[in-house]
Write a protein that holds these residues in place. Sequence first.
Motif, mmCIF file in Angstrom:
data_model
loop_
_atom_site.group_PDB
_atom_site.id
_atom_site.type_symbol
_atom_site.label_atom_id
_atom_site.label_comp_id
_atom_site.label_asym_id
_atom_site.label_seq_id
_atom_site.Cartn_x
_atom_site.Cartn_y
_atom_site.Cartn_z
ATOM 1 N N TYR A 1 0.820 -1.217 0.000
ATOM 2 C CA TYR A 1 0.000 0.000 0.000
ATOM 3 C C TYR A 1 0.854 1.268 0.000
ATOM 4 C CZ TYR A 1 -3.363 3.418 1.964
ATOM 5 O OH TYR A 1 -4.146 4.512 2.209
ATOM 6 N N TYR A 2 1.752 1.354 0.984
ATOM 7 C CA TYR A 2 2.590 2.553 1.086
ATOM 8 C C TYR A 2 3.514 2.676 -0.124
ATOM 9 C CZ TYR A 2 6.455 5.548 2.505
ATOM 10 O OH TYR A 2 7.435 6.514 2.528
ATOM 11 N N ALA A 3 4.111 1.563 -0.540
ATOM 12 C CA ALA A 3 5.016 1.586 -1.698
ATOM 13 C C ALA A 3 4.285 2.129 -2.924
ATOM 14 C CB ALA A 3 5.549 0.177 -1.967
ATOM 15 N N GLN A 4 3.061 1.635 -3.126
ATOM 16 C CA GLN A 4 2.240 2.088 -4.245
ATOM 17 C C GLN A 4 1.989 3.592 -4.156
ATOM 18 O OE1 GLN A 4 -1.762 0.271 -4.754
ATOM 19 N NE2 GLN A 4 -0.605 -1.634 -5.082
ATOM 20 N N GLN A 5 1.512 4.021 -2.995
ATOM 21 C CA GLN A 5 1.171 5.431 -2.791
ATOM 22 C C GLN A 5 2.360 6.346 -2.983
ATOM 23 O OE1 GLN A 5 -0.912 6.528 0.732
ATOM 24 N NE2 GLN A 5 -2.790 6.246 -0.464
ATOM 25 N N ALA A 6 3.516 5.908 -2.487
ATOM 26 C CA ALA A 6 4.699 6.754 -2.546
ATOM 27 C C ALA A 6 5.470 6.550 -3.846
ATOM 28 C CB ALA A 6 5.596 6.466 -1.347
ATOM 29 N N GLY A 7 4.990 5.610 -4.672
ATOM 30 C CA GLY A 7 5.667 5.333 -5.931
ATOM 31 C C GLY A 7 7.047 4.740 -5.736
ATOM 32 N N LEU A 8 7.142 3.817 -4.770
ATOM 33 C CA LEU A 8 8.438 3.196 -4.461
ATOM 34 C C LEU A 8 8.422 1.712 -4.815
ATOM 35 C CD1 LEU A 8 8.858 4.767 -0.919
ATOM 36 C CD2 LEU A 8 10.349 5.264 -2.867
ATOM 37 N N ASP A 9 9.593 1.205 -5.171
ATOM 38 C CA ASP A 9 9.747 -0.228 -5.406
ATOM 39 C C ASP A 9 9.906 -0.912 -4.041
ATOM 40 O OD1 ASP A 9 10.503 -2.775 -5.999
ATOM 41 O OD2 ASP A 9 12.279 -2.229 -7.172
ATOM 42 N N PRO A 10 9.027 -1.861 -3.720
ATOM 43 C CA PRO A 10 9.144 -2.503 -2.397
ATOM 44 C C PRO A 10 10.509 -3.131 -2.147
ATOM 45 C CG PRO A 10 7.559 -3.655 -3.818
ATOM 46 C CD PRO A 10 7.899 -2.369 -4.497
ATOM 47 N N ALA A 11 11.198 -3.481 -3.234
ATOM 48 C CA ALA A 11 12.533 -4.077 -3.063
ATOM 49 C C ALA A 11 13.498 -3.103 -2.399
ATOM 50 C CB ALA A 11 13.086 -4.520 -4.406
ATOM 51 N N GLY A 12 13.208 -1.809 -2.531
ATOM 52 C CA GLY A 12 14.122 -0.811 -1.981
ATOM 53 C C GLY A 12 13.704 -0.282 -0.626
ATOM 54 N N ILE A 13 12.601 -0.851 -0.083
ATOM 55 C CA ILE A 13 12.119 -0.377 1.224
ATOM 56 C C ILE A 13 12.651 -1.284 2.334
ATOM 57 C CG2 ILE A 13 10.067 0.037 2.667
ATOM 58 C CD1 ILE A 13 8.506 0.655 0.135
ATOM 59 N N THR A 14 13.177 -0.681 3.363
ATOM 60 C CA THR A 14 13.557 -1.434 4.560
ATOM 61 C C THR A 14 12.596 -1.032 5.676
ATOM 62 O OG1 THR A 14 15.885 -1.457 3.922
ATOM 63 C CG2 THR A 14 15.390 -1.884 6.243
ATOM 64 N N VAL A 15 11.975 -2.043 6.278
ATOM 65 C CA VAL A 15 11.060 -1.771 7.388
ATOM 66 C C VAL A 15 11.745 -2.139 8.709
ATOM 67 C CG1 VAL A 15 8.869 -2.365 8.500
ATOM 68 C CG2 VAL A 15 8.975 -2.117 6.010
ATOM 69 N N VAL A 16 11.844 -1.166 9.578
ATOM 70 C CA VAL A 16 12.432 -1.386 10.905
ATOM 71 C C VAL A 16 11.316 -1.231 11.941
ATOM 72 C CG1 VAL A 16 14.106 -0.525 12.592
ATOM 73 C CG2 VAL A 16 14.680 -0.522 10.152
ATOM 74 N N SER A 17 11.299 -2.111 12.930
ATOM 75 C CA SER A 17 10.318 -2.002 14.014
ATOM 76 C C SER A 17 11.031 -1.690 15.315
ATOM 77 C CB SER A 17 9.590 -3.326 14.244
ATOM 78 O OG SER A 17 9.051 -3.821 13.071
ATOM 79 N N ILE A 18 10.426 -0.836 16.109
ATOM 80 C CA ILE A 18 10.906 -0.629 17.477
ATOM 81 C C ILE A 18 9.870 -1.287 18.384
ATOM 82 C CG2 ILE A 18 11.737 1.024 19.176
ATOM 83 C CD1 ILE A 18 13.159 1.205 16.419
ATOM 84 N N MET A 19 10.292 -2.328 19.073
ATOM 85 C CA MET A 19 9.351 -3.178 19.803
ATOM 86 C C MET A 19 9.796 -3.339 21.261
ATOM 87 S SD MET A 19 6.875 -4.357 17.815
ATOM 88 C CE MET A 19 6.575 -3.276 16.415
ATOM 89 N N PRO A 20 8.837 -3.542 22.157
ATOM 90 C CA PRO A 20 9.188 -3.777 23.566
ATOM 91 C C PRO A 20 9.508 -5.251 23.799
ATOM 92 C CG PRO A 20 6.819 -3.756 23.300
ATOM 93 C CD PRO A 20 7.390 -3.482 21.931
ATOM 94 N N CYS A 21 9.871 -5.963 22.751
ATOM 95 C CA CYS A 21 9.700 -7.412 22.696
ATOM 96 C C CYS A 21 10.899 -8.077 22.038
ATOM 97 C CB CYS A 21 8.449 -7.648 21.851
ATOM 98 S SG CYS A 21 7.933 -9.343 21.674
ATOM 99 N N THR A 22 11.314 -9.219 22.562
ATOM 100 C CA THR A 22 12.344 -10.000 21.876
ATOM 101 C C THR A 22 11.717 -11.022 20.928
ATOM 102 O OG1 THR A 22 12.434 -11.410 23.844
ATOM 103 C CG2 THR A 22 14.158 -9.755 23.621
ATOM 104 N N ALA A 23 10.521 -11.503 21.265
ATOM 105 C CA ALA A 23 9.859 -12.506 20.420
ATOM 106 C C ALA A 23 9.490 -11.927 19.054
ATOM 107 C CB ALA A 23 8.612 -13.040 21.121
ATOM 108 N N LYS A 24 9.330 -10.597 18.983
ATOM 109 C CA LYS A 24 9.016 -9.954 17.702
ATOM 110 C C LYS A 24 10.124 -10.160 16.687
ATOM 111 C CE LYS A 24 4.971 -7.989 18.348
ATOM 112 N NZ LYS A 24 3.833 -8.473 17.544
ATOM 113 N N LYS A 25 11.369 -10.285 17.187
ATOM 114 C CA LYS A 25 12.495 -10.515 16.277
ATOM 115 C C LYS A 25 12.328 -11.871 15.594
ATOM 116 C CE LYS A 25 15.851 -7.921 19.114
ATOM 117 N NZ LYS A 25 16.797 -7.129 18.320
#
Lengths: 164, 581
Positions: free
Chosen positions: B336-360
């Motif tokens: 969705y965001y890649a489409q809207q922003a006109g970006l190739d998903p291959a070039g997007i890096t998603v980082v999460s900040i989590m209170p959690c180790t299991a999320k890794k």
Amino acid sequence: MTKSVELQKEVWQELDRIIQEHRGDRAALIQVLHRCQELIGYLPKEVQVQIAHGLGVSLGEVYGVVSFYSFFSTKPRGKYRISVCKGTACYVRGSMEVLERLEKELGIKAGDSTDDGLFTLEVVRCLGACGLSPVITINDNTYGLVRPDAIPRILMAYRPAGVA
Amino acid sequence: MSEVTLTIDGQQVKVPKGATILQAARQVGREIPTLCYLEGINAIGSCRVCVVEVQGAKTLMPACVTEVTQGMTVLTNSPAARHARRLNLELILSEHPNECTTCPRNQNCELQTLAEKMNIRDVRFRGPSHSYAIDASSPSIVRDPNKCILCRRCVAVCEKVQGVGAIVPLERGYRTTIGTAFHEPLLEAACVLCGQCVLACPVGALYERDYTDQVWAALADANRHVVVQTAPAVRVAIGEAFGLAPGTVSTGKLVAALRRLGFAKVFDTNFTADLTIIEEGSEFLQRLQNGGPLPMFTSCSPGWIKYMEHFYPELIENLSTCKSPQQMFGALAKTYYAQQAGLDPAGITVVSIMPCTAKKYEAQRPEMNSSGFPDVDYVLTTRELAKMIKTAGLDFESLPEEEYDAPLGISTGAGAIFGATGGVMEAAIRTVYEIVTKTELPGLDLLPVRGLEGVKEATLTIGDATVKVAVAHGLVNARKVVERVRDKTADYHFIEIMCCPGGCIGGGGQPITQMDDAKQKRIDGIYKVDQCLPIRKSHENPAVQKLYQDFLKEPLGHKSHELLHTTYRVRSRFGSVMEHV
């Protein structure tokens, strides 16, 4: 850990029977381990899993107990279990030389078993016979005041006739 | 309750019968050092750094396990007590590697703090140094047995708070270590990777797998568009790393810090928390109409998911198929965001900040790649982000308050409360009620599901239906509910489970604190965030509404199934040691 073992169907049935007697009873863990080891000679991984499952405890708890007591073994053991005492009294009176001689005669290191399945060599803490130190036991027999030179003669008694 | 009077350092104290010397001393402001002791969880008197002199006793007594008696006279600071405590600490230090400067717990280590408090300048003994292998098998938690002081706090938490028992004492004497059955790598064991052991560890023997280098590298790469999402519980805890009180709401500063670290867009997991409510709420209504399977369990907490897979695989169908908000975010960021922003998903890096180790671990599950790329590339804990902020030289407290980016940063109070136990249930009810009855919910605060009680229940009337809900946090509490479901002695329809005590605010990736009331303060912070937001119901989130209009079309629709829902697997309660049992 040794590779997985194929236990005979009858042995599994007997194991299950022992475990069933104590189903869900966490306090019976050591007793069940004793009886299972008595039956198979050691406690392979699969058996520990079965015990954890039956008694309703974690596998860690079972393995923690097995690894705590030197009596329990996770490897198959020889017909004759040689225990060399390395308690303080035995140690100062030469049990290390006795152990070295046993290792040499048997061609194995402490903790291992001979290829013919006859002997297992183990180091144990005090056997409670400090007055006889250094002490070794072979199954239920106790040998006191053992000198390294006496080792070949002691072992001879357990070897089949005609084998040097 | 009967009381006991005793004298501590010349001061009379009255405490309830059964109290320990440690508790009595604290009551009069005498701090006795402790190491293996963990209030309510581990009291085994094994480290001996809390020994005190009791007049008439033959030996010094450990304060953490010695009950007070009438007329007892205790000296906490006598030469004999001080000498023994110091000696005992020196003996612990004699086997501990002196690697403080490179230790993940540098400056937040109880052993280091005690050594400083006891003014230890020299360790007179040198014990054997161990060279155990470091277990970095899991993407979540690293175990370094060389630093372990064998206090067993991790063991106690794993067994008594989580009921998992993945790590236990092994062997004996000098060879004693804390580890898994058969010394299996943690990843192979029936461990849920919640990281409660990390929070319990007084030293650096257990810590999160650090991905900050990878994130720095992505941020420095001009060819990558790096976006970040922040979980609800991070904003009420990150301040602790910078000296702020637990529960301080630092949302604006958190956003400002992330922007200054170089993230192209600063988004919010609260947005997909709102989305989760729409999907999960719809799924619940569908199950209610189609006869099940009920009850439905929430699926936001990856430690809880792994727990079910290992220990109650027969109830997997009762888990909501919704991905967690973290994973929903990743899937949408790369579509969705890649489409809207006109970006190739291959070039997007998603980082999460989590209170959690299991999320890794969750982020690395092979099924979590709906866009053809991993939903989430890197997960950092609250602690790791705090370190990045420090490395970058940002003065957190003086940062301005900034706003999240649109559209994936727009959220409501309902999304915010996901961070506290009971929050997902409360958020779901706010929406489900209005979808079903088409009338406004009278009063948004669902008080019976709030707070730190282990298992909470509520019965609600929604239209013609009576809906019974339950909320549990901490896996020992969860197990009580799950077993009643399994044995069919519970009549719940909807159950929220959070793996960690207190919910995500008490997650294994949060700042490590010894403050008793930190959890409650963080929870208070979470509800403050909710109170202050203009919109407090997920279905009223305009960005979520637009997402459905422009992209997803409808809840539980084709696109939702493709991107926002997932499947689970059957695992063994004995880990991979024995899959056939």
